[in-house]
Write a protein that holds these residues in place. Structure first.
Motif, PDB file in Angstrom:
ATOM      1  N   GLY B 120     -40.613 -60.535  35.114  1.00  0.00           N
ATOM      2  CA  GLY B 120     -40.954 -60.355  33.698  1.00  0.00           C
ATOM      3  C   GLY B 120     -41.518 -58.996  33.377  1.00  0.00           C
ATOM      4  O   GLY B 120     -41.328 -58.482  32.276  1.00  0.00           O
ATOM      5  N   ASP B 121     -42.214 -58.404  34.314  1.00  0.00           N
ATOM      6  CA  ASP B 121     -42.884 -57.134  34.014  1.00  0.00           C
ATOM      7  C   ASP B 121     -42.161 -55.929  34.623  1.00  0.00           C
ATOM      8  O   ASP B 121     -42.748 -54.867  34.798  1.00  0.00           O
ATOM      9  CB  ASP B 121     -44.336 -57.198  34.493  1.00  0.00           C
ATOM     10  N   LEU B 122     -40.858 -56.088  34.904  1.00  0.00           N
ATOM     11  CA  LEU B 122     -40.122 -54.996  35.550  1.00  0.00           C
ATOM     12  C   LEU B 122     -40.149 -53.715  34.712  1.00  0.00           C
ATOM     13  O   LEU B 122     -40.423 -52.627  35.230  1.00  0.00           O
ATOM     14  CB  LEU B 122     -38.676 -55.428  35.826  1.00  0.00           C
ATOM     15  N   ASP B 123     -39.855 -53.834  33.408  1.00  0.00           N
ATOM     16  CA  ASP B 123     -39.850 -52.631  32.559  1.00  0.00           C
ATOM     17  C   ASP B 123     -41.210 -51.928  32.582  1.00  0.00           C
ATOM     18  O   ASP B 123     -41.278 -50.693  32.634  1.00  0.00           O
ATOM     19  CB  ASP B 123     -39.493 -52.995  31.111  1.00  0.00           C
ATOM     20  N   ALA B 124     -42.289 -52.719  32.551  1.00  0.00           N
ATOM     21  CA  ALA B 124     -43.629 -52.115  32.551  1.00  0.00           C
ATOM     22  C   ALA B 124     -43.908 -51.414  33.879  1.00  0.00           C
ATOM     23  O   ALA B 124     -44.491 -50.320  33.914  1.00  0.00           O
ATOM     24  CB  ALA B 124     -44.687 -53.195  32.278  1.00  0.00           C
ATOM     25  N   LEU B 125     -43.490 -52.034  34.977  1.00  0.00           N
ATOM     26  CA  LEU B 125     -43.690 -51.405  36.284  1.00  0.00           C
ATOM     27  C   LEU B 125     -42.910 -50.093  36.377  1.00  0.00           C
ATOM     28  O   LEU B 125     -43.412 -49.084  36.886  1.00  0.00           O
ATOM     29  CB  LEU B 125     -43.242 -52.352  37.405  1.00  0.00           C
ATOM     30  N   LEU B 126     -41.666 -50.115  35.889  1.00  0.00           N
ATOM     31  CA  LEU B 126     -40.840 -48.900  35.948  1.00  0.00           C
ATOM     32  C   LEU B 126     -41.407 -47.818  35.024  1.00  0.00           C
ATOM     33  O   LEU B 126     -41.436 -46.638  35.386  1.00  0.00           O
ATOM     34  CB  LEU B 126     -39.389 -49.224  35.572  1.00  0.00           C
ATOM     35  N   ALA B 127     -41.866 -48.214  33.848  1.00  0.00           N
ATOM     36  CA  ALA B 127     -42.457 -47.236  32.916  1.00  0.00           C
ATOM     37  C   ALA B 127     -43.680 -46.580  33.551  1.00  0.00           C
ATOM     38  O   ALA B 127     -43.875 -45.363  33.449  1.00  0.00           O
ATOM     39  CB  ALA B 127     -42.827 -47.918  31.600  1.00  0.00           C
ATOM     40  N   GLY B 128     -44.502 -47.374  34.231  1.00  0.00           N
ATOM     41  CA  GLY B 128     -45.682 -46.823  34.894  1.00  0.00           C
ATOM     42  C   GLY B 128     -45.305 -45.846  35.994  1.00  0.00           C
ATOM     43  O   GLY B 128     -45.865 -44.747  36.095  1.00  0.00           O
ATOM     44  N   ALA B 129     -44.327 -46.231  36.816  1.00  0.00           N
ATOM     45  CA  ALA B 129     -43.901 -45.360  37.919  1.00  0.00           C
ATOM     46  C   ALA B 129     -43.303 -44.061  37.382  1.00  0.00           C
ATOM     47  O   ALA B 129     -43.549 -42.974  37.919  1.00  0.00           O
ATOM     48  CB  ALA B 129     -42.893 -46.090  38.811  1.00  0.00           C
ATOM     49  N   LEU B 130     -42.525 -44.163  36.310  1.00  0.00           N
ATOM     50  CA  LEU B 130     -41.930 -42.966  35.705  1.00  0.00           C
ATOM     51  C   LEU B 130     -43.001 -42.026  35.174  1.00  0.00           C
ATOM     52  O   LEU B 130     -42.942 -40.811  35.394  1.00  0.00           O
ATOM     53  CB  LEU B 130     -41.026 -43.368  34.538  1.00  0.00           C
ATOM     54  N   SER B 131     -43.970 -42.578  34.463  1.00  0.00           N
ATOM     55  CA  SER B 131     -45.021 -41.738  33.865  1.00  0.00           C
ATOM     56  C   SER B 131     -45.801 -41.005  34.937  1.00  0.00           C
ATOM     57  O   SER B 131     -46.088 -39.814  34.818  1.00  0.00           O
ATOM     58  CB  SER B 131     -45.979 -42.587  33.036  1.00  0.00           C
ATOM     59  N   ARG B 132     -46.143 -41.727  36.005  1.00  0.00           N
ATOM     60  CA  ARG B 132     -46.896 -41.083  37.087  1.00  0.00           C
ATOM     61  C   ARG B 132     -46.073 -39.963  37.710  1.00  0.00           C
ATOM     62  O   ARG B 132     -46.573 -38.863  37.945  1.00  0.00           O
ATOM     63  CB  ARG B 132     -47.280 -42.113  38.156  1.00  0.00           C
ATOM     64  N   ARG B 133     -44.793 -40.225  37.982  1.00  0.00           N
ATOM     65  CA  ARG B 133     -43.970 -39.221  38.659  1.00  0.00           C
ATOM     66  C   ARG B 133     -43.699 -38.015  37.767  1.00  0.00           C
ATOM     67  O   ARG B 133     -43.695 -36.872  38.231  1.00  0.00           O
ATOM     68  CB  ARG B 133     -42.645 -39.837  39.109  1.00  0.00           C
ATOM     69  N   LEU B 134     -43.451 -38.255  36.484  1.00  0.00           N
ATOM     70  CA  LEU B 134     -43.110 -37.126  35.619  1.00  0.00           C
ATOM     71  C   LEU B 134     -44.344 -36.330  35.233  1.00  0.00           C
ATOM     72  O   LEU B 134     -44.269 -35.117  35.009  1.00  0.00           O
ATOM     73  CB  LEU B 134     -42.315 -37.616  34.408  1.00  0.00           C
ATOM     74  N   ALA B 135     -45.502 -36.964  35.179  1.00  0.00           N
ATOM     75  CA  ALA B 135     -46.744 -36.210  34.946  1.00  0.00           C
ATOM     76  C   ALA B 135     -47.007 -35.291  36.146  1.00  0.00           C
ATOM     77  O   ALA B 135     -47.318 -34.113  35.993  1.00  0.00           O
ATOM     78  CB  ALA B 135     -47.903 -37.175  34.748  1.00  0.00           C
ATOM     79  N   ARG B 136     -46.822 -35.853  37.354  1.00  0.00           N
ATOM     80  CA  ARG B 136     -47.061 -35.087  38.576  1.00  0.00           C
ATOM     81  C   ARG B 136     -46.105 -33.896  38.645  1.00  0.00           C
ATOM     82  O   ARG B 136     -46.503 -32.799  38.972  1.00  0.00           O
ATOM     83  CB  ARG B 136     -46.866 -36.005  39.782  1.00  0.00           C
ATOM     84  N   ALA B 137     -44.839 -34.130  38.328  1.00  0.00           N
ATOM     85  CA  ALA B 137     -43.858 -33.054  38.400  1.00  0.00           C
ATOM     86  C   ALA B 137     -44.227 -31.922  37.445  1.00  0.00           C
ATOM     87  O   ALA B 137     -44.111 -30.755  37.763  1.00  0.00           O
ATOM     88  CB  ALA B 137     -42.471 -33.593  38.063  1.00  0.00           C
ATOM     89  N   ARG B 138     -44.728 -32.277  36.267  1.00  0.00           N
ATOM     90  CA  ARG B 138     -45.056 -31.251  35.278  1.00  0.00           C
ATOM     91  C   ARG B 138     -46.233 -30.398  35.768  1.00  0.00           C
ATOM     92  O   ARG B 138     -46.240 -29.193  35.595  1.00  0.00           O
ATOM     93  CB  ARG B 138     -45.358 -31.909  33.927  1.00  0.00           C
TER      94      ARG B 138
END
Lengths: 141, 141
Positions: B120-138
């Motif tokens: 049920g929370d797959l989208d939320a988990l993926l959104a969290g992982a994306l935000s962390r990775r893209l913040a780090r990359a920036r």
């Protein structure tokens, strides 16, 4: 374990360095179908260091640019799948509105029988375009 | 001319900036199927300036990394086709050895009926992982 992309060039080599190679795939329905194959046996893009990811994409996009220059296709298709052979490689495919599968992916349902005839010197033209583009890219790094 | 990727988000938006967005595709057989969609209506990767090509691939590979972190698939499939909708977008697809089409591409022949159930929370988990990775990359740019 044996791997076709480790053990053989897997196509006519049009360009190569010590990191990767560009080969002309033997796909009769799709003259100009190129594959960019990493030399090392690595499975996913994110298994590569970031600088190597960028180096590989530079070659993939040089292949796209060479195909556009030489063949002027209606669309370019790019894909890295590796389900059968988990050794990092990119398909760079020139597509035409009247090709056998368009608008489907080349892995989808076939729509018609209209292979595009390859000109005899297509590989040589693509190899020349690749060399010029990748030499230029290296100079500006 | 009307374009579905200009006129609609084309999925649940998990991450976005002013350049591109990552959406969860509505593909019942493939929970976790992500699309990275350029905001501008541009057709090919090589129509973008080189710096923008790199920016888009950074997001595509962050999507790959997020899927690997959250879902641990057997393989990632990456593809930019655009034959139907010539507006630059990337498919980032988590594949499993027992998924409906494996080892075929998802556009190929279906092999079995075994959709993977989405948590049920797959989208939320993926959104969290994306935000962390893209913040780090920036931060490291």
């Amino acid at each position: 374990m044996s791997c076709a992309l480790c053990d053989t060039p897997a196509g006519a080599v049009l360009w190569q360095d010590d990191f990767c190679r560009v080969v002309s795939a033997d796909e009769p329905d799709y003259p100009g179908f190129l594959r960019v194959i990493l030399n090392a046996h690595i499975k996913e893009m994110t298994d590569l260091p970031v600088a190597d990811q960028a180096s590989l994409m530079r070659v993939v996009l040089a292949a796209e640019a060479a195909l556009r220059e030489v063949m002027a296709p209606d669309k370019i298709n790019l894909a890295s799948l590796g389900n059968v052979v988990p050794h990092l490689h990119w398909h760079v495919i020139p597509r035409y509105a009247d090709d056998p599968h368009f608008p489907n992916p080349v892995w989808g349902e076939k729509k018609r029988d209209t292979p595009h005839a390859a000109t005899g010197d297509l590989d040589a033209l693509l190899a020349g375009a690749l060399s010029r583009r990748l030499a230029r890219a290296r100079e500006t790094e």
